[in-house]
Design an enzyme around this catalytic site. Structure first.
Site, mmCIF file in Angstrom:
data_model
loop_
_atom_site.group_PDB
_atom_site.id
_atom_site.type_symbol
_atom_site.label_atom_id
_atom_site.label_comp_id
_atom_site.label_asym_id
_atom_site.label_seq_id
_atom_site.Cartn_x
_atom_site.Cartn_y
_atom_site.Cartn_z
ATOM 1 N N ASN A 49 -2.357 12.877 -3.988
ATOM 2 C CA ASN A 49 -3.436 13.356 -4.857
ATOM 3 C C ASN A 49 -3.820 14.792 -4.520
ATOM 4 O O ASN A 49 -4.089 15.608 -5.417
ATOM 5 C CB ASN A 49 -4.662 12.450 -4.722
ATOM 6 C CG ASN A 49 -4.559 11.188 -5.563
ATOM 7 O OD1 ASN A 49 -3.888 11.177 -6.589
ATOM 8 N ND2 ASN A 49 -5.205 10.126 -5.123
ATOM 9 N N ASP A 60 -2.061 9.021 -10.567
ATOM 10 C CA ASP A 60 -2.125 7.908 -11.520
ATOM 11 C C ASP A 60 -0.736 7.589 -12.076
ATOM 12 O O ASP A 60 -0.376 6.418 -12.247
ATOM 13 C CB ASP A 60 -3.070 8.259 -12.678
ATOM 14 C CG ASP A 60 -4.533 8.238 -12.269
ATOM 15 O OD1 ASP A 60 -4.833 7.729 -11.166
ATOM 16 O OD2 ASP A 60 -5.373 8.737 -13.043
ATOM 17 N N HIS A 92 -4.808 14.244 -9.261
ATOM 18 C CA HIS A 92 -5.057 12.826 -9.529
ATOM 19 C C HIS A 92 -4.250 12.310 -10.718
ATOM 20 O O HIS A 92 -3.897 11.127 -10.759
ATOM 21 C CB HIS A 92 -6.547 12.587 -9.758
ATOM 22 C CG HIS A 92 -7.365 12.730 -8.507
ATOM 23 N ND1 HIS A 92 -7.482 11.726 -7.580
ATOM 24 C CD2 HIS A 92 -8.076 13.775 -8.026
ATOM 25 C CE1 HIS A 92 -8.250 12.124 -6.570
ATOM 26 N NE2 HIS A 92 -8.625 13.365 -6.816
ATOM 27 N N GLU A 149 -4.707 2.359 -4.308
ATOM 28 C CA GLU A 149 -3.245 2.375 -4.245
ATOM 29 C C GLU A 149 -2.697 1.095 -3.650
ATOM 30 O O GLU A 149 -1.573 1.059 -3.137
ATOM 31 C CB GLU A 149 -2.764 3.579 -3.422
ATOM 32 C CG GLU A 149 -3.052 3.524 -1.948
ATOM 33 C CD GLU A 149 -4.421 4.091 -1.550
ATOM 34 O OE1 GLU A 149 -4.564 4.448 -0.387
ATOM 35 O OE2 GLU A 149 -5.330 4.161 -2.408
ATOM 36 N N ASP A 161 0.853 -1.188 0.000
ATOM 37 C CA ASP A 161 0.000 0.000 0.000
ATOM 38 C C ASP A 161 0.890 1.240 0.000
ATOM 39 O O ASP A 161 1.860 1.322 0.761
ATOM 40 C CB ASP A 161 -0.910 0.014 1.236
ATOM 41 C CG ASP A 161 -1.960 1.103 1.149
ATOM 42 O OD1 ASP A 161 -2.999 0.845 0.513
ATOM 43 O OD2 ASP A 161 -1.740 2.204 1.702
#
Length: 345
Positions: free
Chosen positions: A222, A231, A227, A257, A214
């Site tokens: 973010n 990504d 975002h 994530e 994680d």
């Protein structure tokens, strides 16, 4: 072994529909319903070679069909089945005469649908040649040429269409098994591989280990960078993990994530080294300039008494402990003691 380098199944329809679908069983029943009476009829009228060829085709096809419907390996090579089909049609042409010439077309199409592309082409050629020779011996050259080009066009068009279907099927299979953003395998694939890994542990005592990963403080990434940058981090992270693990290891994206690595034939001790190597490599990488990105990792190995849910839950508990103990670290779940322990850095 198949001539074909497309879908791996030796029988084309099983590649698309398998034992759970309705199309392959339906095709099997149609072939049996059509050819079984023909075999019986030819035995009655004394055409024993033809009747034997048709019967052998029906029997071998039935055996292979049953094996495919049961999810087993073909007991009879597909080339033998195709050879018997071509032999049956050729014998019918030269023993029963004109009325059987029409069977060349459906048999050609059936072989194209049933068998891999190259196998179908290889066995359609003798069908094309024998039918053309028969018409040439019994009719005018012009009639033989008409039949030749009509059958050749049929074979060509059918196989071109099937080749296009094959490519679409491969594309659909890839899209349905992979995460669109990162290219990692998706959760549905994870469930399938977990099932296989647990079965290997139970039957062959082969260890496999999960590493759950994680990204630390991903929401902050973010919020700070947007975002699109988030990504990009996930894409680069997945690519980096893939380069660090073995070809036999599998990477899955299971959440926003969150990733999972399945390490087949790997003990927890080896998995700890892999996890620590990954953690250090990700921390040292420049996923975002002037902003270190770290990950927390949870590890759990297989056990004979584990279910898929329990296995994932134990790995998740180890991951949660790594988060609670300061992030940027790896923990492993000790199934023998039912507790989470730190992995030595």
């Amino acid at each position: 072994m198949s001539f074909y380098d497309g879908p791996n199944d030796p029988i084309r329809l099983s590649t698309y529909f398998g034992k759970k679908g309705k199309v392959f069983p339906a095709v099997t029943l149609i072939i049996l319903a059509v050819f079984s009476p023909l075999a019986i009829k030819n035995f009655i009228i004394g055409e024993y070679p033809l009747a034997t060829a048709i019967s052998l085709f029906v029997i071998t096809f039935s055996i292979d069909s049953y094996a495919l419907l049961r999810g087993r390996k073909l007991p009879i090579n597909e080339h033998i089945v195709a050879t018997l089909a071509v032999l049956a049609v050729t014998l019918s042409l030269f023993t029963l005469g004109d009325g059987t010439i029409f069977w060349v077309f459906p048999v050609s199409i059936i072989m194209s649908f049933l068998f891999p592309l190259r196998t179908a082409i290889v066995f359609n050629l003798p069908l094309l040649i024998s039918a053309t020779i028969y018409v040439l011996l019994n009719y005018q050259v012009a009639d033989a040429m008409r039949l030749f080009f009509a059958l050749l066009m049929t074979i060509t068009v059918v196989n071109l269409l099937l080749r296009h279907i094959d490519s679409l099927h491969e594309l659909l299979k890839e899209e349905s098994s992979k995460d669109a953003l990162t290219g990692a395998l998706n959760r549905r694939q994870l469930n399938l591989f977990l099932k296989d890994a647990l079965a290997n542990k139970l039957h062959y005592h082969s260890d496999s280990t999960l590493i759950m990963i994680d990204v630390d403080h991903f929401k902050k990434i973010n919020d700070l960078y947007g975002h699109a940058k988030g990504d990009e981090v996930l894409i680069r992270l997945a690519s980096g993990i893939t380069t660090q693990i073995r070809e036999s290891d599998l990477l899955f994206r299971v959440g926003g994530e969150e990733f999972v690595i399945l390490l087949p034939n790997t003990t927890v001790e080896t998995a700890e080294k892999v996890a620590e190597k990954l953690r250090a490599a990700i921390r040292a990488s420049s996923l975002i300039e002037n902003h270190p990105v770290t990950v927390s990792l949870g590890i759990c190995a297989t056990d004979n008494n584990l279910t898929q849910t329990k296995w994932m839950s134990c790995a998740d508990k180890a991951l949660y402990a790594a988060k609670e103990r300061g992030r940027d670290r790896a923990c492993w779940y000790n199934l023998n003691c039912d507790r989470v322990e730190d992995v030595a850095a």
